[in-house]
Scaffold this active site. Sequence first.
Site, PDB file in Angstrom:
ATOM      1  N   LYS A 106      -9.999 -27.763  -0.346  1.00  0.00           N
ATOM      2  CA  LYS A 106     -11.430 -27.470  -0.353  1.00  0.00           C
ATOM      3  C   LYS A 106     -12.130 -28.466  -1.269  1.00  0.00           C
ATOM      4  O   LYS A 106     -11.822 -28.542  -2.459  1.00  0.00           O
ATOM      5  CB  LYS A 106     -11.696 -26.040  -0.834  1.00  0.00           C
ATOM      6  CG  LYS A 106     -13.194 -25.768  -1.013  1.00  0.00           C
ATOM      7  CD  LYS A 106     -13.499 -24.401  -1.588  1.00  0.00           C
ATOM      8  CE  LYS A 106     -14.922 -24.398  -2.140  1.00  0.00           C
ATOM      9  NZ  LYS A 106     -15.296 -23.109  -2.751  1.00  0.00           N
ATOM     10  N   GLY A 167     -21.677 -17.642  -7.082  1.00  0.00           N
ATOM     11  CA  GLY A 167     -21.635 -16.587  -8.086  1.00  0.00           C
ATOM     12  C   GLY A 167     -22.911 -15.772  -8.213  1.00  0.00           C
ATOM     13  O   GLY A 167     -23.012 -14.911  -9.085  1.00  0.00           O
ATOM     14  N   ALA A 193     -19.828 -18.988  -0.666  1.00  0.00           N
ATOM     15  CA  ALA A 193     -20.700 -18.733  -1.821  1.00  0.00           C
ATOM     16  C   ALA A 193     -21.953 -17.945  -1.453  1.00  0.00           C
ATOM     17  O   ALA A 193     -22.549 -18.167  -0.399  1.00  0.00           O
ATOM     18  CB  ALA A 193     -21.129 -20.005  -2.524  1.00  0.00           C
ATOM     19  N   GLY A 194     -22.296 -17.025  -2.322  1.00  0.00           N
ATOM     20  CA  GLY A 194     -23.542 -16.286  -2.186  1.00  0.00           C
ATOM     21  C   GLY A 194     -23.388 -14.852  -1.713  1.00  0.00           C
ATOM     22  O   GLY A 194     -24.311 -14.056  -1.839  1.00  0.00           O
TER      23      GLY A 194
END
Lengths: 263, 72
Positions: A106, A167, A193-194
Site C-alpha cells: 500500500k 482517522g 480512510a474516513g
Amino acid sequence: MTAQQDVHADTWTVAGRTFASRLIVGTGKYKSLEENAAAVEASGAEIVTVAVRRVNISDPSQPRLMDFIDPKKITYLPNTAGCFTAEDAIRTLRLAREAGGWNLVKLEVLGEAKTLYPDMRETLRATEVLVKEGFEPMVYCVDDPIAAKQLEEAGAVAIMPLGAPIGSGLGIQNRVTIRLIVEGAGVPVLVDAGVGTASDAAVAMELGCDGVLMNTAIAEAKDPVLMAQAMKAAVEAGRLAYLAGRMQKRRYADPSSPLAGLI
Amino acid sequence: MSLDDSLGIRVNGEHRRVMGGISLVELLNELGLDPLRVAVERNLAIVPRSVFAETCVEDGDDYEIVHFVGGG
C-alpha cells in the site's frame, strides 16, 4: 446470480490474488496485540495493513505483531504511512519487500501532517518508480476521478480514495466522486480512510466499491471486537445492496398497498 | 578501528561497539533479533537476507534494521 446471493462466493481480485472478504483492516492504535488479533478475527479480513518501523534495539523481546497475526494466514499489506516524499515511501517499501518477500504493497505519500491529505504529485511519481521495480502498489489517493485514472495508467493495481481525512471518522464526504472513480476504474477501488461507523462502510459498498479499508473506526470503538463484527456485516450488506440494485428515489410517497379494492 | 579490535557502528541511529570480524547474522543475534523477521539496510543499501551470513560488519557501518509493526 442465484436468488439467494452467497456473499462468500462473491470474490474480488487484486493483482492476481483473490479474496472473499472485502474488508481490509489496519493494525494500529489497538490497546494490545491480543485485542488487535481478536478484532481482525471478528472482521473476517484476509488482508491487514502493517507499518515498517525500526526494531527496538533496547528491548528486542517485546511482543511482536507476527506472534499474534500469522502472516501465513492473513496477507500483510505493508504501508508507507508517515512518508511525505516519494523517496521515503520507495525506501520503506523496498525494506518491506525484503522483510516480507512480497510485492503487493500500500502506497501513501502524505502532503502535510494536519490533514494527512495525499500529495498526488509525489504519489504518482512513487507509483511509477515502484511499478518499474516490480511492485504491485495499491494506492491511497484523493477522491479525484482524474488523479485515479492517472494512477491506474501508471500501474496502480488498486485505487484507494479517501472517504474523509485519515482517522477522522467523518464518513464518506463526496459520494459523487467516489462513484465516478468506481465507474471509470479498470482496477479495484477501495475507500481507504474516513469511515467512522458501520453505515459509512455500507455506503462505500453501495457506491460500487470493491472493498473498504479502515483502522481507527474499529480500533477506537469502545468495543473494537464488536465493531469489527459490525463492519463485516456492513460491508457484506452494502455489497449485496449494490448487487441487488437499489430502487429509484421519488420526490413524494408511493403507497405499498394496492389502491384497488379499498372498502 | 580502535586499539581493542572492536568496531564502531550505528544501528538505528545509535552508536554501538561490536567485536571485529563479525558477520551481519552475528550482529543480529547479538541484538537479539530473528534474521527471518527483519530487513536490513547497510549504508543506505538493502542487504538481501540471503547474504546476511557472508556480510562482514565493518567499522563505520550505518545500519537501519526494521520490521513490521501495527499500522493503518
